[in-house]
Scaffold this active site. Structure first.
Site: not given
Ligand code: BG6
Length: 548
Positions: A103, A210, A240, A244, A278, A297, A302, A400
């Site tokens: 948009r 996701k 994702h 990797k 993280e 999340d 993952h 986090k």
């Molecule tokens: C995402 C999460 O799927 O993966 C995020 O929603 C997270 O919260 C991210 O920061 C981390 O991805 P990577 O590849 O940097 O480890």
């Protein structure tokens, strides 16, 4: 463009060069003249000519990608740069087309400028003007919101125009990089405007980011909506982490080698720790994150995927169906501890000094309800109740604003059943471990005991390391490069199916339900390794978390 090798009908002389890489030194033997015998194109027995040879670059055929939500973070930081990197590596067809939908009051050239800036800032490979020029010719932008029928009609015309002008042959992937509440709308609009169904001989695919729902019920609802429009093999769900290199390497490590598999079981393994830490906070993602939290999340997707790959049996073949079967068996064998309260911990980051900077706590972040009970840290203990793993706990944790950004899988072994040495000799000996370093320092570490040089017998932990950066000259592609290419090729190996998604929610739902009715998350200082309760949780089992 075809992925087939050229058909050679005459004997030819070619030059081959093989590269040996050991540690960080690379030796290239002198070039040799090699005579390649004449083979009919269909002879699969010669690896040099095998079009199915998995070492060859896989190049996408005629196709285009439509991204919904091009103005979002994911699109700018990951998707657009990945498209450019693929083009730069010669893995996209010459007529590849990229259509943005959002948009915004943009023309095609405004969109191209946004892509250009994203590529300049985030692409992995160097910027090359000729690659960019070829890519930009296939860029189109459709302004509109998801209710807007006119915009979807325009999208359809754009797709048809690109088929004619760029030879995309009707092959399109629709990437839903939008908040989940919009999935149903977009999917229904694609159906209504005849975009979901592939014209004869072509393909249409839906790529879904996701989160796939927020619990089992919503995941099933979402699934029903998606499958009302797309067949299961048209749907590519992105996790994702599976894109990797180091995650794909789990399978190589386990199933291409002989030395790990015999000890990869309850007879030798004491426990497994999977950590995804993280150092960043939630940044500008309050809208998405609050009410979702760390477990939904990343553990639901993952971390459970990492666990499934670590624990599964050897698949019958390296294909999507066989991988799905084995991962599903693991997820279905997961048993939660009876006392969920004692074997799970959730936390929230509190203000503190982190890396020389005063950072805000989660409850002070912009857009967060100061009374929020959302977890930014979660640790859980799971059992995989099958013959291989009975009695071996899998500890999963994520958070986090922890001490460092690191993702790793540590398989920690039992102590030797007997030691001929004095107990003082082994005082400083820990447990053997194999640690798969997913990121950022990609590789693997094996930890074992070794005699300390000297006249006495003293045994201490040492490590043996494999580092991608030292062993390979090629740098690893970004996960999104791999996954977008796989979507365009229709290769579903690295995409979770809805059955896995549902099984994963079945594991997480009871934990979330318990948390929802039992108090608040514990606070932990930003920059620490999470709440003390998580240490106590492992201490009760006589174990401790690794400090990566
Ligand atoms: C995402 C999460 O799927 O993966 C995020 O929603 C997270 O919260 C991210 O920061 C981390 O991805 P990577 O590849 O940097 O480890």
């Amino acid at each position: 463009m075809s992925t087939e090798l050229p058909d050679t009908t005459a004997e030819e002389t070619t030059t081959t060069e093989s590269t040996t890489t050991t540690g960080n030194t690379t030796t290239r033997p002198a070039e040799q003249e090699v005579t390649v015998p004449v083979l009919p194109a269909a002879d699969w027995s010669n690896p040099l000519r095998d079009a199915r040879d998995r070492r060859l670059p896989r190049i996408a055929g005629p196709s285009g990608l439509v991204i919904f939500g091009v103005t979002g973070d994911l699109s700018r930081k990951k998707l657009m740069p990945a498209v450019y990197d693929l083009a730069n590596r010669g893995l996209l067809p010459p007529g590849f087309s990229l259509v943005g939908f959002a948009r915004r009051d943009w023309e095609d050239q405004d969109f191209a400028q946004v892509v250009h800036d994203a590529v300049r800032e985030h692409a992995r490979t160097p910027f090359r003007e000729e690659v960019w020029q070829q890519l930009v010719e296939g860029m189109r932008f459709i302004p509109g919101d998801f209710d807007d029928d006119t915009a979807f009609k325009q999208l359809r015309s754009a797709v048809e125009e690109l088929d004619a002008s760029r030879g995309t042959s009707g092959n399109y992937a629709f990437y839903l990089s939008v908040p989940p509440k919009f999935f149903p709308k977009v999917v229904r609009q694609l159906k209504k405007h005849g975009l979901a169904k592939a014209p004869g001989g072509s393909w249409r695919r839906a790529v879904i980011e996701k989160p796939f729902g927020r619990d089992l019920r919503s995941a099933r609802e979402l699934n029903t909506i998606v499958h009302d429009v797309f067949e299961p093999d048209q749907v590519f769900r992105i996790d994702h982490y599976l894109g990797k290199e180091t995650v794909q390497n789990i399978l190589a490590l386990r199933f291409a080698n002989q030395m790990y598999e015999p000890i990869w079981n309850r007879s030798y393994v004491d426990h497994v720790q999977i950590t995804m830490a993280e150092d960043i906070g939630i940044g500008g993602r309050a809208g998405y994150y609050d009410g979702i939290g760390a477990a939904r999340d990343v553990i639901q997707n993952h971390l459970l995927q990492l666990m499934a790959l670590t624990a599964m049996e050897e698949p019958a073949a390296f294909d999507a169906e066989s991988l799905l079967m084995e991962k599903l068996k693991v997820l279905r064998a997961v048993k939660l501890p009876e006392d969920i309260g004692a074997h799970t911990v959730r936390g929230q980051y509190a203000p503190a000094w982190q890396g020389g900077e005063q950072v805000r706590g989660y409850l002070e972040e912009d857009g967060i309800d100061p009374a929020s009970t959302t977890d930014t840290y979660a640790a859980i203990k799971l059992n995989v109740d099958n013959r291989r793993w009975a009695g071996v706990p899998f500890y999963l944790r994520t958070g986090k604003r922890l001490g460092r950004r690191v993702t790793e899988i540590a398989v920690v072994f039992q102590r030797a059943p007997h030691s001929p040495f004095d107990s003082t000799a082994t005082e400083e000996l820990g447990q053997n471990a194999i640690v798969i370093r997913v990121q950022p320092d990609e590789g693997m570490t094996v930890r074992f005991g070794s005699k300390v040089p000297g006249t006495s017998m003293e045994i201490r932990d040492v490590t043996m390391d494999f580092a991608y950066g030292e062993s390979f000259t090629e740098s690893s592609p970004e996960a999104y490069e791999r996954l977008i290419l796989d979507v365009l090729l229709g290769d579903a190996n690295l995409f979770p199916r809805h059955q896995e998604v549902e099984e994963s929610w079945k594991i997480l739902d009871p934990i979330e339900e318990h948390w929802a009715t039992h108090g608040r998350p514990a606070q932990y200082a930003s920059g620490s390794w999470g709440p003390g309760e998580a240490d106590e949780m492992l201490a009760r089992d006589g174990r401790s978390w690794r400090r990566p």
